[in-house]
Each structure stands twice: as C-alpha cells, then as structure tokens.
Design an enzyme around this catalytic site. Structure first.
Site, short mmCIF file in Angstrom:
data_model
loop_
_atom_site.label_atom_id
_atom_site.label_comp_id
_atom_site.label_asym_id
_atom_site.label_seq_id
_atom_site.Cartn_x
_atom_site.Cartn_y
_atom_site.Cartn_z
N SER A 7 123.79 8.67 8.21
CA SER A 7 123.58 10.21 8.58
C SER A 7 124.65 10.77 8.20
O SER A 7 125.75 10.43 8.46
CB SER A 7 123.37 9.96 10.20
OG SER A 7 123.52 11.14 10.63
N HIS A 32 120.37 10.20 5.93
CA HIS A 32 119.56 11.15 6.93
C HIS A 32 120.38 12.52 7.28
O HIS A 32 121.70 12.58 7.29
CB HIS A 32 119.80 10.27 8.20
CG HIS A 32 119.12 10.68 9.51
ND1 HIS A 32 117.85 10.59 9.72
CD2 HIS A 32 119.76 11.26 10.49
CE1 HIS A 32 117.69 11.21 10.80
NE2 HIS A 32 118.62 11.51 11.28
N ASP A 34 120.83 15.66 9.75
CA ASP A 34 120.68 16.39 11.04
C ASP A 34 120.50 17.78 10.96
O ASP A 34 121.68 18.17 10.69
CB ASP A 34 121.47 15.64 11.92
CG ASP A 34 121.35 14.11 12.32
OD1 ASP A 34 122.12 13.37 12.27
OD2 ASP A 34 120.08 13.93 12.61
N MET A 36 120.28 20.88 13.13
CA MET A 36 120.64 21.46 14.48
C MET A 36 120.68 22.90 14.71
O MET A 36 121.20 23.58 13.89
CB MET A 36 121.78 20.68 15.26
CG MET A 36 121.71 19.25 15.04
SD MET A 36 123.12 18.51 15.88
CE MET A 36 123.08 16.80 15.26
N HIS A 65 115.85 15.47 9.53
CA HIS A 65 115.60 15.46 11.12
C HIS A 65 115.72 16.41 11.82
O HIS A 65 116.91 17.11 11.97
CB HIS A 65 116.49 14.32 11.81
CG HIS A 65 116.50 13.93 13.07
ND1 HIS A 65 117.38 13.50 13.78
CD2 HIS A 65 115.57 14.51 14.07
CE1 HIS A 65 117.04 13.27 15.06
NE2 HIS A 65 115.77 14.10 15.36
N MET A 67 115.93 19.01 14.37
CA MET A 67 116.21 19.14 15.88
C MET A 67 116.47 20.41 16.34
O MET A 67 117.40 21.23 16.24
CB MET A 67 117.61 18.46 16.35
CG MET A 67 117.43 16.98 16.40
SD MET A 67 119.13 15.83 16.53
CE MET A 67 119.52 15.89 14.52
N MET A 136 114.73 8.12 19.12
CA MET A 136 116.31 8.53 19.46
C MET A 136 116.86 7.40 20.37
O MET A 136 116.40 7.24 21.44
CB MET A 136 116.43 9.88 20.10
CG MET A 136 115.85 11.09 19.21
SD MET A 136 117.00 10.92 17.40
CE MET A 136 118.75 11.22 18.15
N GLY A 141 122.16 15.32 19.46
CA GLY A 141 123.02 16.31 19.24
C GLY A 141 124.22 16.06 18.77
O GLY A 141 124.88 16.74 18.13
N PHE A 142 124.77 14.85 18.85
CA PHE A 142 125.95 14.41 18.65
C PHE A 142 126.12 12.82 18.04
O PHE A 142 125.47 12.22 18.72
CB PHE A 142 126.91 14.25 19.77
CG PHE A 142 127.21 15.76 20.08
CD1 PHE A 142 126.51 16.34 21.33
CD2 PHE A 142 128.21 16.89 19.56
CE1 PHE A 142 126.44 17.72 21.57
CE2 PHE A 142 128.09 18.17 20.04
CZ PHE A 142 127.40 18.61 20.92
N GLY A 144 128.39 9.35 17.28
CA GLY A 144 129.53 8.62 17.86
C GLY A 144 129.20 8.27 19.17
O GLY A 144 130.00 8.05 20.02
N ASP A 170 117.52 6.02 15.87
CA ASP A 170 118.80 7.12 15.51
C ASP A 170 119.60 7.04 16.61
O ASP A 170 119.56 7.84 17.58
CB ASP A 170 118.26 8.55 15.20
CG ASP A 170 119.07 9.64 14.51
OD1 ASP A 170 118.78 10.66 14.33
OD2 ASP A 170 120.50 9.24 14.55
N GLY A 171 120.96 6.80 16.38
CA GLY A 171 122.00 6.96 17.42
C GLY A 171 122.74 5.77 17.75
O GLY A 171 122.01 5.09 18.59
N GLY A 192 125.26 6.46 11.32
CA GLY A 192 126.39 7.36 10.79
C GLY A 192 127.53 7.04 11.01
O GLY A 192 128.44 6.51 10.13
C1 DX5 Z 1 122.11 12.59 17.04
C2 DX5 Z 1 122.31 12.36 15.54
C3 DX5 Z 1 123.18 11.07 15.49
C4 DX5 Z 1 123.44 10.82 14.13
C5 DX5 Z 1 123.81 9.44 13.91
O1 DX5 Z 1 121.59 13.96 17.02
O2 DX5 Z 1 121.01 12.24 15.03
O3 DX5 Z 1 122.48 10.17 16.07
O4 DX5 Z 1 122.52 10.86 13.33
O5 DX5 Z 1 124.93 9.21 14.90
P1 DX5 Z 1 125.66 7.82 14.99
O6 DX5 Z 1 127.24 8.38 14.39
O7 DX5 Z 1 125.61 7.48 16.28
O8 DX5 Z 1 125.16 6.69 13.98
ZN ZN Z 2 119.12 12.24 13.33
#
Ligand code: DX5
Ligand code: ZN
Length: 212
Positions: A7, A32, A34, A36, A65, A67, A136, A141-142, A144, A170-171, A192
């Site tokens: 990501s 990937h 994102d 937003m 993706h 969002m 998800m 949204g974020f 980390g 994802d996440g 990511g």
């Molecule tokens: C959330 C994002 C994150 C990102 C990956 O909205 O979609 O999940 O892509 O995040 P991490 O850094 O947790 O792999």
């Molecule tokens: Zn994503």
C-alpha cells in the site's frame, strides 16, 4: 500463495516512484492505492493522477481502494486512469450492485469492501457481481494501525457462505499475522507499513513468497 499488494499510503511521498519500483522489482505485481475523500474516512489521499502514473509508468497492477462516499461518480474516472481493480465500500451507500456491474463492464476487477463492524452476510447479495471482497482488518482511513483479530474470522465466514472469489485484507498486516490470514483463506494481503518501513522490503517479500 498469498499475493502481497504493497500500500503506497506508507511509501515515502517524496520517493513514491522509487519506492514502487523497489517493490515491483521484489516481485509484487499489485500496488494498493488508497483513495480517500476526507468524508467517508477522516483522511485525504491520492487522486486519479496517481493511479494513472502507477498503471502507466510502473508496470504494476493498480489495485484501487475507493474510500469515498458516492463512488459511482468516480468509477469512470478511475477506470480511465488505468485501475486494474476498483473496490467500493458497501457502507458508502448507493446502488452497490449497479456500481459493481459498471466496474466489471469496463473489464476491471470489481471489488466490494467491508469495514470491521460490517458482517460478512451483508455482501452475500453481491456474490454474483463481485470478483474480490476486501475485508478491512482496521478501521479505514490510516495506515500503521494494529490488525483487528476478529476480522480474521470474517475471512473464514465468507468461505463458509460459499464465496469462491478473491479475498483481500487490508490494515495492520505483517509477517507475524500473515499465517493466520492465509489459513483463514486469504488471497491478497495489503501491506503498507510492514513493507515500506522494513529496512529491506525485497528480503521481506522474498521470505513471505518462499513461505507458500
Ligand atoms: C486504511 C488503509 C491502510 C493501508 C495499509 O484505510 O487502507 O490499511 O492501506 O495500512 P498498513 O500500514 O496498516 O499496512
Ligand atoms: Zn486500502
């Protein structure tokens, strides 16, 4: 074998091209992206121009993706930009079935995403219209954040409900929790922070790919 989709949310914004080149060279075919809108999620990220650059200049498959609220207004724009997969959120409202149809009509993988609190059963009516379900594993949204373990059960539940298409998560995914996701039936892992903050992303990707 699990496909890793790095990501770019976690990539160095001042070295996005070289960061993407590094992971593509390390064997990641998908990237990937994102998108937003600061409304559906409390953050703002990426535009059709980034999708166009990734799809057109890196050779990577642009796993996009969305969002955002009212994604129907942007399906054509992101499709024209070169998205390889276009995922909308079932919680974004609108006519999810019609949107998935219109993504597929463009020859693009049609994805539908579920936030952590949305049950797997919500997506059953779209099994015949989607190619991929994005589970998800954090609140969108974020990057980390810490993976929400209860979402792993949702992957298993989708298989129990008869879903045979792709499942992406994802996440908060990292080398340590990937085996549990794989065992539950995951196909694509969005990573990511774990990839772009690793001192040697290529070695990490090689280890994961070697661990069938
Ligand atoms: C959330 C994002 C994150 C990102 C990956 O909205 O979609 O999940 O892509 O995040 P991490 O850094 O947790 O792999
Ligand atoms: Zn994503």
């Amino acid at each position: 074998m699990i496909r890793i989709a790095p990501s770019i949310l976690a990539a160095d914004p001042l070295a996005l091209g070289s960061d993407i080149e590094r992971v593509v060279k390390a064997g990641c075919e998908w990237v990937h992206i994102d998108v937003m809108d600061a409304h559906f999620v409390p953050n703002l990220a990426y535009s059709p121009a980034t999708v166009q650059a990734v799809a057109g200049r890196t050779g990577a498959f642009a796993d996009t993706h969305l969002m955002m609220d009212n994604p129907e207004q942007y399906i054509g724009i992101f499709a024209d930009a070169g998205a390889g997969a276009l995922t909308i959120h079932i919680e974004a409202g609108g006519d999810t079935g019609a949107m998935l149809d219109s993504i597929r009509k463009r020859g693009i993988l049609a994805g539908v995403s579920l936030k952590p609190d949305t049950p797997a059963e919500r997506v059953v009516p779209y099994f015949d219209k989607a190619d991929m379900i994005l589970v998800m594993t954090v609140e969108p949204g974020f990057g980390g954040q810490k993976l929400n373990e209860k979402c792993i059960d949702k992957i298993r539940r989708l298989r129990e409900l008869g879903w045979t298409g792709l499942i992406e998560a994802d996440g908060g995914i990292n080398e340590a929790n990937l085996p549990a996701l794989r065992e539950a039936g995951l196909d694509v892992a969005v990573m990511g922070t774990a990839v772009f903050r690793d001192p040697d992303p290529a070695a990490l990707i090689a280890r994961i790919n070697a661990d069938k």
